[in-house]
Design an enzyme around this catalytic site. Structure first.
Site, PDB file in Angstrom:
ATOM      1  N   PHE A 236       0.824  -1.212   0.000  1.00 43.26           N
ATOM      2  CA  PHE A 236       0.000   0.000   0.000  1.00 43.26           C
ATOM      3  C   PHE A 236       0.857   1.260   0.000  1.00 43.26           C
ATOM      4  CE2 PHE A 236      -2.725  -3.115   2.427  1.00 43.26           C
ATOM      5  CZ  PHE A 236      -3.490  -3.468   1.334  1.00 43.26           C
ATOM      6  N   LEU A 585      -7.030  -5.898 -18.195  1.00 44.90           N
ATOM      7  CA  LEU A 585      -6.187  -6.962 -18.728  1.00 44.90           C
ATOM      8  C   LEU A 585      -6.531  -8.330 -18.147  1.00 44.90           C
ATOM      9  CD1 LEU A 585      -2.828  -4.989 -18.764  1.00 44.90           C
ATOM     10  CD2 LEU A 585      -4.372  -5.438 -20.678  1.00 44.90           C
ATOM     11  N   ASN A 586      -7.057  -8.341 -16.912  1.00 46.89           N
ATOM     12  CA  ASN A 586      -7.458  -9.607 -16.302  1.00 46.89           C
ATOM     13  C   ASN A 586      -8.614  -9.300 -15.357  1.00 46.89           C
ATOM     14  OD1 ASN A 586      -7.822 -11.854 -14.636  1.00 46.89           O
ATOM     15  ND2 ASN A 586      -5.649 -12.406 -14.696  1.00 46.89           N
ATOM     16  N   GLU A 660      -5.098   1.865  -7.395  1.00 45.72           N
ATOM     17  CA  GLU A 660      -5.402   2.874  -6.387  1.00 45.72           C
ATOM     18  C   GLU A 660      -6.765   3.521  -6.551  1.00 45.72           C
ATOM     19  OE1 GLU A 660      -1.356   4.889  -5.273  1.00 45.72           O
ATOM     20  OE2 GLU A 660      -1.133   3.959  -7.238  1.00 45.72           O
TER      21      GLU A 660
END
Lengths: 697, 331
Positions: A236, A585-586, A660
């Site tokens: 994070f 993308l996934n 984020e």
């Protein structure tokens, strides 16, 4: 325009390449690497917030069987000093904040090290400390830039005059508390000095970034330092830059004659020296005409930094680009306090800086008698208000519309405090979300044919749980035009080609672009049927679109909130986000990123708060029993959706960062929903039961 | 943490004698609180005497319709017991509102009662605390005390007791059975825990070496009409801001009998005798419940940042009694 890679593996739902190893316990995290005959480190921390260590009585500690040595400011090896005071530990007896590292015990077991640390007695010369942030301090100052290197202040037009003349106005001060990154895996390091140099197993977001700093602080050459991080249990942002714990482990390893030093930071210690999000005080002024068209936007931000090192969170930055208005101002002022050094925490700037303006927009919607979505739609800019550049793609309005449809926004009562259900006031709220598309030079990748149609792709990237490892495999497969099963991606080691840090939601852009370039050059040189051993390394190409366009991902966050009529307890039964972040993308790992960010936003809205006792100068609720993070029971329905956004300018994959944006705007949506539920406007996070018990005030 | 010895005696008598004979010995139950404190340096026993195999893990029926709960009964087992759920739902609800599944699987009945305050200053050896080190001063009085006491506190200590189980037991007139060096004695659950006064270092009236062996729940005909409600900052795994344990007996629209205890308000479970007395014989109506709650809370002395607890406690009691009276009428 970039020549976009044709998707085949990209966009498909693939399980994590590292998933099986993680869930079966075979994945080795930093401190789990088997090393011979390790030494364990337990740190000594200052118990004053400002002053000087006069003496450290270490005799009782060193007398304990199993203790090897105690490092102190009076006997520690020297470091290269003068560049980063956060890292230059044990070089002087001065104490700049409570909890600062002032020494370490090295012992044969972690238990002995911990016991011995408790036997060291410190004597200090105390000085008065100051850890109190307020907007009316007379020593606030303007930093030269804000993170990462953005203008401190921006002025367009005459925001004050426009605000004064506005037909509708909102002026309020909003605050967000100090927040601490708490990844599942606390920071941990194994440091080994041997004849070849220094080897580090570190829980980090960037092996090359760590190496760069370690070489600088210890006066080494890059080829003398190897950093490995195959698996990392979250960060994070707190593992994006090195902190003092890493330096302490390396310092200690200088004193163990080649024995590895293990330093696993405890949860309590994480509240002292691995970074945190500054508290913010934001004075927002929005002026609009009677139709809700903004004429003036300003956000004047006050926040803190450490006396020994500046970090200026870019909290005012999102207000520069969100909405159109001819008159705008953002400012940042800092108080330099006797506190630990603040740093990155998921969506620095955007996360706190979208709380205040997005609650203010809700207040303005009410002042204008407008639906909050309609207000945002009316203020959609045609170009980036900050840079004047066109957006490469901007689908905020589409996200708001799609979110409204999915959430059932049309069933929302117009007035607040309209629904009481089983003893709970119920309301809904919305807020916009946004996160920039960052890119940075410095990554390169190697493609190597290994025979039988298989390929290895090497890049020193780090997967901190984001799914990067998996997504890079998909990118490499499409760039090589082979099935993903034929590609093995190796990451997490400075022996691999250099890679940028996993931060700023930029990993996929930077590393993916480098992989695509390497694959294209590989195919040009070796063709479709290479020999085993053929390999090629290429760097990330320039992404020309980044000069010509403003690039951001956008989203819309919706929340349903219930506030108990008896107790004021606040619960969030439903969160729904719709994001426009380029090509996804996934979907599996992307959803996890979005809902993870939203959950962290929920936690920020209702729970997280580092409580500083000003008398002692430190965070007193420094464990996970007292620093609340949303529990499973707090997180009911969290849905993330996305639009199919085509953006040919961002990078060869057409993707925008997604790590984020999920946390951006969530807390504002929750606060707006809590207002709609109760009619009580909360402008200070976290939103607590206390606010809704009228007689409490 | 310091090195310590660990023993598992064969019988309770030996365990009691061992701890009695060593002022730095402690009984070990589930260890869910004590072991944390040992890691933090808050507790530094040199000898742990493990009693988990000694005290009963059984729940027995008593002739009066009550139950005897062995001190070794795990919280999760107690909460799941069919007789507990049927006769004393307030107790099962209190247990299930506490901690997490993993902790409840370890924590024992006796140990739960003896868990110590969550005051952040108590748990941090670098800050003054009269409960940990008498004479150091109370850091919470002017510090971070949102969770702290509004009733019965002293200048020496404003901590609250964290147990949910203890609140339910106080309401149910439970009796704590104790084995000490001088033999067995019984203590009403309501008086097991103390107010801080001048000795906040003492949480309970137990003497060193006394071991809780069982808790008796006397038969309570209206026990099935009981309820536990807990207000907290997050939906799970959080200590009570305020909790209410109540049982209500209504006949002909009048309160025939009632049991009330609050958690989160004081250094001990707060048995609401004033409210109970005010309600007996009065109409079972929200106005009456509110007046009774206000009578009980009239002496509340909130600190700077915990004034919300007073209206919270009042509202919760009114709601819980209102719900119980509706339940009663339907029965």
């Amino acid at each position: 325009m970039t020549n976009l890679l044709s998707p085949s593996a990209m966009g498909t739902d693939r399980v994590r390449v590292d998933g099986a190893a993680k869930v079966t316990g075979r994945a080795r995290y930093a401190c789990e690497h088997p090393v011979p005959h390790p030494v364990y480190l337990h740190p000594l921390q200052a118990t004053i917030a400002r002053g000087t260590v006069r003496e450290l009585h270490t005799d009782d500690a060193t007398a304990l069987p199993g203790v090897l040595t105690v490092l102190t400011p009076f006997n520690a090896p020297p470091l290269e000093t003068g560049t980063d005071a956060e890292l230059e530990i044990l070089q002087s007896p001065e104490v700049a904040f409570r909890g600062q590292l002032i020494g370490a015990v090295l012992a044969e077991t972690p238990e002995i090290a911990r016991q011995a640390a408790g036997l060291v007695r410190a004597r200090y010369d105390r000085e008065p400390h100051d850890v109190t942030l307020s907007a009316d301090r007379d020593d606030l100052y303007a930093p030269e830039v804000v993170n990462p290197s953005l203008p401190t202040d921006t002025h367009d037009g005459d925001p004050d005059a426009a605000f004064a003349a506005a037909q509708r106005a909102v002026e309020a001060t909003y605050t967000t508390p100090m927040l601490h990154n708490n990844p599942m895996e606390p920071h941990a390091t194994i440091a080994i000095w041997d004849s070849d140099g220094l080897t580090l197993y570190d829980s980090t977001q960037g092996v090359h970034a760590m190496r760069e700093v370690v070489t600088s602080v210890f006066g080494l050459e890059p080829d003398q330092v190897r950093v490995l991080a195959p698996y990392v249990g979250g960060g994070f942002g707190s593992k994006g830059t090195p902190h003092a714990n890493l330096v302490l482990a390396v310092l200690a390893a200088k004193r163990t004659a080649g024995r590895p030093v293990k330093f696993a930071v405890t949860r309590q210690q994480m509240f002292s020296f691995v970074g945190y999000r500054t508290p913010t005080i934001q004075r927002v002024r929005l002026g609009a005409d009677a139709d809700g068209r903004l004429v003036s936007i300003s956000n004047d931000v006050v926040e803190q930094t450490a006396r020994i090192k500046e970090f200026a969170e870019q909290t005012g930055v999102p207000a520069r680009s969100m909405y159109a208005a001819p008159n705008r101002r953002t400012t940042h002022r800092l108080a330099a306090l006797d506190v630990p050094v603040p740093s990155w925490m998921r969506a620095p700037g955007e996360c706190p800086g979208m709380f205040a303006p997005e609650v203010a927009m809700d207040e303005l919607a009410e002042a204008c008698g407008l639906d909050p979505i309609e207000l945002r739609v009316r203020n959609e800019p045609e170009t980036d208000p900050d840079s004047g550049l066109p957006f490469s793609s901007r689908n905020l309005v589409a996200c708001l519309r799609e979110g409204a449809r999915r959430f059932g926004w049309d069933r929302r009562p117009r007035l607040p405090r309209s629904t009481l259900d089983g003893g709970w006031w119920v309301g809904t709220g919305v807020a916009s979300s946004s996160y920039p598309v960052h890119s940075a030079p410095g990554s390169s990748a190697t493609v190597r044919a290994t025979g039988g149609g298989r390929y290895e792709v090497l890049i020193g990237a780090v997967d901190i749980g984001t799914g990067a490892w998996t997504v890079l495999t998909q990118i490499a497969a499409d760039a090589l035009a082979v099935p993903a099963e034929r590609v093995d991606v190796r990451i997490g080691d400075t022996d691999l080609p250099e890679a940028t840090v996993a931060g700023g939601s930029s990993g996929t852009t930077n590393w993916g672009s480098a992989i695509v370039e390497a694959a294209r050059e590989f195919r040009q040189k070796f063709g479709a049927d290479p020999h085993p051993g053929d390999e090629l390394t290429a760097g990330m190409p320039e992404l020309p679109g980044h000069e010509r366009f403003a690039m951001r991902a956008f989203g819309a966050q919706f929340a349903e909130v219930r506030v108990n009529a008896d107790t004021g307890e606040v619960r969030v039964p439903r969160l729904l986000g719709v994001f426009a972040a380029g090509r996804i993308l996934n979907p599996r790992t992307a959803r996890s990123q979005f809902i993870g960010g939203m959950t962290m936003g929920l936690s920020m809205a209702l729970h997280e708060e580092s409580v500083v006792d000003e008398r002692f100068g430190f965070v007193v609720n420094h464990d996970l029993a007292e620093y609340h993070i949303a529990s499973c029971a707090d997180v009911a329905s969290v849905q993330a959706h996305w639009l199919d956004e085509h953006d040919p300018h961002v990078n060869p994959m057409g993707s925008k960062g997604i790590g984020e944006i999920g946390i951006v705007g969530t807390a504002a949506a929750v606060a707006n929903a809590a207002y709609h539920a109760t009619g009580v406007r909360v402008r200070d996070l976290p939103i607590k039961a206390d606010e809704f018990l009228e007689e409490a005030r | 943490m310091i090195p310590f010895d660990y023993r598992r005696p064969d019988d309770i008598g030996t365990a009691v004698a061992t701890v009695t004979g060593n002022p730095r010995a402690a009984f070990l139950g589930g260890g869910t609180n004590l072991v944390d404190h040992m890691k933090l340096g808050v507790a530094e026993p040199e000898l742990l005497v493990d009693v988990t195999g000694l005290t009963s893990r059984d729940i027995e029926r008593l002739p009066d319709g009550g139950l005897r709960v062995g001190a070794g009964v795990r919280n999760s087992d107690l909460a799941a017991d069919p007789l507990v759920r049927e006769r004393f739902p307030v107790l099962a609800q209190a247990l299930l509102s506490g901690a997490s599944g993993q902790l409840r699987n370890l924590a024992t009945t006796g140990g739960n009662l003896l868990q110590r305050t969550r005051c952040v200053y108590f748990q941090d050896v670098t800050t003054p605390c009269n409960k940990r080190e008498p004479g150091q001063g109370c850091s919470a009085l002017e510090g971070y005390h949102r969770h702290h006491a509004v009733l019965g506190a002293s200048r020496q200590c404003v901590a609250v007791h964290p147990s949910d189980l203890a609140v339910a037991l106080a309401a149910l007139d439970a009796v704590v059975r104790v084995q000490g060096p001088g033999g067995e004695r019984t203590i009403p659950a309501e008086t097991l825990h103390r107010l801080p006064g001048e000795h906040p270092e003492r949480d309970t009236v137990l003497e060193h070496g006394e071991l809780i062996t069982a808790v008796d729940l006397p038969g309570l005909p209206f026990g099935p009409r009981s309820r536990y409600r807990k207000a907290r900052d997050r939906a799970s795994f959080a200590f009570a801001l305020v909790s209410v344990a109540a049982a209500l007996d209504v006949a002909g629209g009048l309160v025939r009998d009632v049991r009330i205890a609050f958690g989160g308000l004081a250094h001990k479970p707060w048995r609401a005798r004033l409210a109970e007395d005010a309600l007996r014989g009065r109409p079972a109506a929200p106005d009456e419940f509110r007046a009774a709650a206000e009578a009980e809370l009239a002496d509340a002395q909130p600190l700077r940042d915990n004034g919300f607890k007073v209206p919270m406690a009042r509202n919760m009691l009114v709601s819980v009694l209102t719900e119980l009276s509706a339940e009663d009428g339907a029965a």
